[in-house]
Design a protein around this motif. Structure first.
Motif, PDB file in Angstrom:
ATOM      1  N   ALA A  42       7.227  16.466  22.428  1.00 29.12           N
ATOM      2  CA  ALA A  42       8.251  16.803  21.430  1.00 29.12           C
ATOM      3  C   ALA A  42       7.611  17.417  20.183  1.00 29.12           C
ATOM      4  N   LEU A  43       6.465  16.850  19.750  1.00 26.09           N
ATOM      5  CA  LEU A  43       5.776  17.376  18.565  1.00 26.09           C
ATOM      6  C   LEU A  43       5.273  18.790  18.829  1.00 26.09           C
ATOM      7  N   MET A  66       2.976  10.393  16.252  1.00 24.80           N
ATOM      8  CA  MET A  66       3.287  11.158  15.038  1.00 24.80           C
ATOM      9  C   MET A  66       2.148  11.055  14.026  1.00 24.80           C
ATOM     10  N   ARG A 125      -1.238  12.684  15.376  1.00 28.11           N
ATOM     11  CA  ARG A 125      -1.038  14.026  15.892  1.00 28.11           C
ATOM     12  C   ARG A 125      -2.013  15.040  15.293  1.00 28.11           C
TER      13      ARG A 125
END
Lengths: 211, 211, 211
Positions: A30-31, A84, A87
């Motif tokens: 998703a990131l 997150m 990352r």
């Protein structure tokens, strides 16, 4: 009874670990696709619970595994936050996504087969439940962000899950004790994926005599 | 008991209203994509029941809400027919689709949270069930006609549903009476969507320090 | 009771035949898209069980039909192998895929309606369950290999299933005996599909006065 109870507890532990691993792989995908924070959370959640949710919906009297187990939810939150936060350290996402995905595949396959055994299903269908559990989280993740699902890529994927599930049934038949019973097929699935991707191994091409 | 019963009836009424609103939004999207009349009906139906169907499949002992409730079916038929008949009057579909979608999102989110409460689930999971109920009808609608799902568009969507679901739990905790208990979070969700789209508001960008 | 029992057994037989037909259509589509052998098996399986699986998940106390019925699994394996072995003989896949798909649609629609009757559901919803059962296997097959789902193609498809399901209810009402009761609507659905595709018949265009 005596043998059922510890196995169910092991399934619960594996579910939490698998959810953590798949949540990381989902959040990283998703990131990479620059979704907003809630989008990252949703993809992490769907990746982590997708396969087990479909498995539990197939069996009439089973509640979905995460409905009454908040540990799963915390594991997913922890996995998504880990992805997150760290990352920026992961300059090249490709490798960790693949690695956490392989761990999730190994862990969840075994929980699916075990649940099939608990319901005294046919051996074929036990392996099938294991594959559904292991594979569909990653499929949902990839469909959502419009990538080609890992299952349909050239390298061995569903095959690794089917092989690991069948091995688990064999080890039960051979009365291998806990925790070797679970650890051996899980490691075999993860190793199969790593070897297949590293050496670019795929199933034999059945189309080679054509066009 | 005394408080449960009227809440369940309110959930039934909200389900019928939400199905009508989502059926209109689904039918309008199908008409914009020039599907044939049965295609319009199918998209209206999937939009209206998609979220609630997934919610009910997650809980083992729950029949899907529309199986035994023909009012839902009539509401969907009415919504689809309304959209087909008044379509020529709606020169610019974008606004009414968005509006009926926001109403459906608000109404269905609250039914999902309430069902979570009825099953005494964890607060996190109640909000999650509300979001699944509110969001997935629109996702199915958009996936079917190959549009980008509303959830993944820039403007606040799932976030509005999560916020409204959490607000509903708070109002229950504060012992706010019916019908304010339901009306306030429903209006908040609809208003959040309208404000977010009108003023083009989105969540803060977590990627801004990157390339 | 006396009439229920033989009907349930007929449903079982039809399920096995429908799974075989849909497995062939799924495997042929997978082969046309050059998937590897396990990919072919997975697409054959999803095509064969997709519609019935969704139907059974909608009803709370129903196990998915293939969980305890290994005949279904063998029928799917047989269908997939048949398609793989005789594939080289089928130079032009389009016709057999369409043909086996029509047979699956006819057979599965009737099982879905019958299960709705067994649960004493509303006539509308019985027909809907039949359509879900008949249609969704083919939709999953087409979505997986990224083809446009048959349902959304111009020719009559869901309409054939809805028509056949309603006809089945009418024949039950008229007390037509077994096996005519099942055979007539099944043949009508298959014939409708063949005629619609052969003569390129579609529903009337509701957009003709526009643009």
């Amino acid at each position: 009874m005596n043998t059922e109870e510890p196995l169910s507890m092991i399934v619960n532990h594996i579910n939490v670990m698998g959810s953590f691993a798949f949540a990381i792989s989902g959040a990283l995908v998703a990131l990479r696709n620059k979704l907003d924070p809630f989008g990252v959370l949703i993809v992490a959640f769907l990746t982590a619970v997708g396969g087990g949710t479909i498995r539990d919906m197939l069996i009439a009297d089973r509640d979905v595994f995460w409905l009454f187990d908040t540990n799963i939810i915390y594991a997913i939150l922890a996995g998504a936050l880990t992805a997150m936060i760290f990352r920026s350290k992961l300059q090249f996402f490709q490798k960790p996504i693949f690695f956490y995905d392989a761990i999730g595949l190994g862990l969840f396959t075994i929980t699916g087969v075990q649940i099939g055994i608990d319901y005294e299903l046919n051996a074929f269908i036990c392996v099938l439940l294991g594959t559904v559990t292991g594979v569909f989280g990653g499929v949902l993740r990839d469909v959502i962000v419009n990538e080609i699902p890992v299952v349909f890529q050239k390298e061995i994927y569903a095959t690794a899950s089917i092989f690991g599930g069948a091995l688990y049934l064999l080890l039960i038949y051979l009365k291998i004790p806990n925790p070797y019973l679970q650890v051996i097929p899980i490691i075999c699935i993860i190793a199969t994926r790593i070897i297949a991707v590293t050496y670019n191994i795929s199933l034999p091409n059945i189309y080679k005599n054509e066009q």
